[in-house]
Design an enzyme around this catalytic site. Structure first.
Site, mmCIF file in Angstrom:
data_model
loop_
_atom_site.group_PDB
_atom_site.id
_atom_site.type_symbol
_atom_site.label_atom_id
_atom_site.label_comp_id
_atom_site.label_asym_id
_atom_site.label_seq_id
_atom_site.Cartn_x
_atom_site.Cartn_y
_atom_site.Cartn_z
ATOM 1 N N HIS A 1 8.464 -1.573 85.809
ATOM 2 C CA HIS A 1 7.984 -0.751 84.686
ATOM 3 C C HIS A 1 8.902 -0.791 83.466
ATOM 4 C CE1 HIS A 1 6.227 1.196 88.273
ATOM 5 N NE2 HIS A 1 7.474 1.208 88.707
ATOM 6 N N ASN B 1 21.522 -7.061 75.071
ATOM 7 C CA ASN B 1 22.187 -8.373 75.062
ATOM 8 C C ASN B 1 22.711 -8.774 73.688
ATOM 9 O OD1 ASN B 1 19.518 -8.562 74.151
ATOM 10 N ND2 ASN B 1 19.388 -10.726 74.682
#
Ligand code: UD1
Ligand code: MG
Length: 421
Positions: free
Chosen positions: A330, A353
């Site tokens: 999810h 990131n």
């Protein structure tokens, strides 16, 4: 060695697309139109493929493989002029020349083969591939005599009212005896509404020389759609998308809803995998066997899913490897990450990131458990069987040791790994 070469015309202006992008560079499933035609041509194994591009749009060259010969047309003076531009690149030892248009992406090698075999069988000077359309608007119409003999092609713009009612159209795929073609091209004049040199006029010229012209009728009009308008691009996209999905289905992939599933043809998907609605799988993505993807998933370039991975609602994966049996069910973003086997990533977990300048890598080792709403700030490593508690933010370089439990913002170790006895 084959006795023919293939010339593909891709130098037109494409004005009707109303776009700065050259028409043949418009993409369907991330592949430029012209490359669909080139790929079908390659399967015919001709002596040579020549693509005619415009001097004004040299960027078309960049999408073509290096081994493809490119000829330049100085001005878009029409399809006959474009073939003429390829003249010096047509090998002298070719008997026949197949001409294709770069804006007909639905073409298949089987169709070209049917046309070529028909041309050889009839020993024709030139052969055109035709088909019947319920709405032939915009296409050149096939003219036949009262006895049904093919006698020429008239363009839509130049057709009389009666000629416009003809439903048999020119698909823009032809086969010519090379010598007859080159001779005819030297005589074509722009005697029409558009003041263009029409390749289609080669047929009446050759017919008037009492040489044999033939029309080969294609059964499946979905192979020959020409893309001149954005609406036609949309139509062609739907057909190609359906073909790609059928191909994956044939390999044992279950696609729950073809209308809302987008898979790039270069993706690879193992048998037994199920793709649920509203999922997008981009170029080069690799998915193993018995995986479950979607609904509402976006798998971007560089994503690798090993066998039995399960990716669920609103999950985006980019440039990441997910180990066997890993689950991300999810609302997650996973980027530049290597995830081991049997990892569970909870709802709302995100890999941060990008630090505003650079992308960094994350590693999540096997059997780790990432709780709901966790942020892992890269670069960071989460060890084997480690647990990151719900709502934690693991800050960069604060690696989580194997087997540890971390929690909080910023995350701290609350339980050290159990020592092995
Ligand atoms: C053309 C045919 C029409 C046929 C239809 C099938 C002619 C005169 N008409 O019409 O009979 O039913 O295709 O799709 O051939 N091109 C060049 N240089 C030019 C002009 C065009 O390279 O100077 C290229 C285009 O990039 C395109 C192809 O030739 O790939 C066909 O040109 P386009 O303008 O699309 O022709 P249509 O009007 O579609
Ligand atoms: Mg066209």
């Amino acid at each position: 060695m084959s006795d023919f070469c293939i010339v593909i015309l891709a130098a037109g202006e494409g004005k009707r697309m109303k776009s700065e992008v050259p028409k043949v560079l418009h993409e369907i499933c991330s592949k430029p139109l012209v490359n669909y035609v080139v790929d079908a041509a390659k399967l015919m194994a001709p002596k040579k493929i020549v693509v005619v591009i415009s001097r004004k749009r040299p960027q078309v060259r960049e999408v073509l493989d290096r081994d493809i010969k490119v000829a330049f047309q100085a001005q878009p003076l029409g399809t006959a002029d474009a073939v003429k531009a390829a003249g010096k690149d047509i090998p002298a030892n070719c008997r026949d020349v197949i001409v294709l248009y770069g804006d007909t992406p639905l073409i298949t090698a089987e169709t070209i083969r049917t046309l070529y075999d028909f041309h050889l069988e009839k020993n024709a000077s030139c052969t055109v591939l035709t088909t019947h359309l319920i709405n032939p608007r915009g296409y050149g119409r096939i003219l036949r005599s009262e006895t049904g003999q093919f006698i020429g092609i008239v363009e839509d713009k130049d057709a009389t009212y009666l000629q416009k009612s003809v439903k048999e159209i020119n698909t823009g795929m032809y086969c010519f005896k090379k010598d007859d073609l080159l001779e005819a091209l030297a005589h074509i004049k722009p005697a029409n509404q558009s003041r263009e040199f029409y390749l289609t006029d080669v047929f009446s010229w050759i017919f008037n020389k009492n040489k044999k012209i033939e029309a080969c009728v294609a059964d499946d009009f979905r192979e020959v759609l020409g893309v001149n308008l954005k609406t036609e691009l949309m139509e062609a996209s739907q057909i190609i998308r359906q073909r790609i999905l059928e191909n994956f289905s044939g390999q044992g992939v279950r696609i729950a809803d073809p209308l809302t599933t987008f898979i790039d043809e270069t993706a690879q998907i193992g048998a037994g995998t199920e793709i649920f609605p509203f999922s997008v799988i981009e170029k080069g993505v690799l998915i193993g066997k018995n995986c479950s993807v979607g609904p509402f998933c976006h798998l971007r370039e560089g994503s690798v899913l090993k066998d039995k991975v399960s990716i669920g609602n609103f999950t985006e994966i980019k440039n990441s490897i997910l180990g066997e049996s890993t689950r991300i069910r999810h609302i997650s973003y996973i980027g530049d990450t290597t995830v081991g086997k049997k990892v569970n990533i909870g709802a709302g977990a995100v890999i941060a990131n990008f630090d505003g300048r650079k992308k960094h890598k994350t590693v999540i080792k096997e059997k780790a458990f990432i709780g709901c709403d966790v942020v892992l700030v890269a670069p960071v490593v989460v060890g084997k069987k480690a647990v990151v508690g719900a709502g934690s933010v693991v800050t960069r370089d604060h690696n989580v040791p194997d087997g540890a439990l971390v929690m909080g913002v910023p995350a701290r170790i609350v339980q050290k790994p159990k020592k092995k006895r």
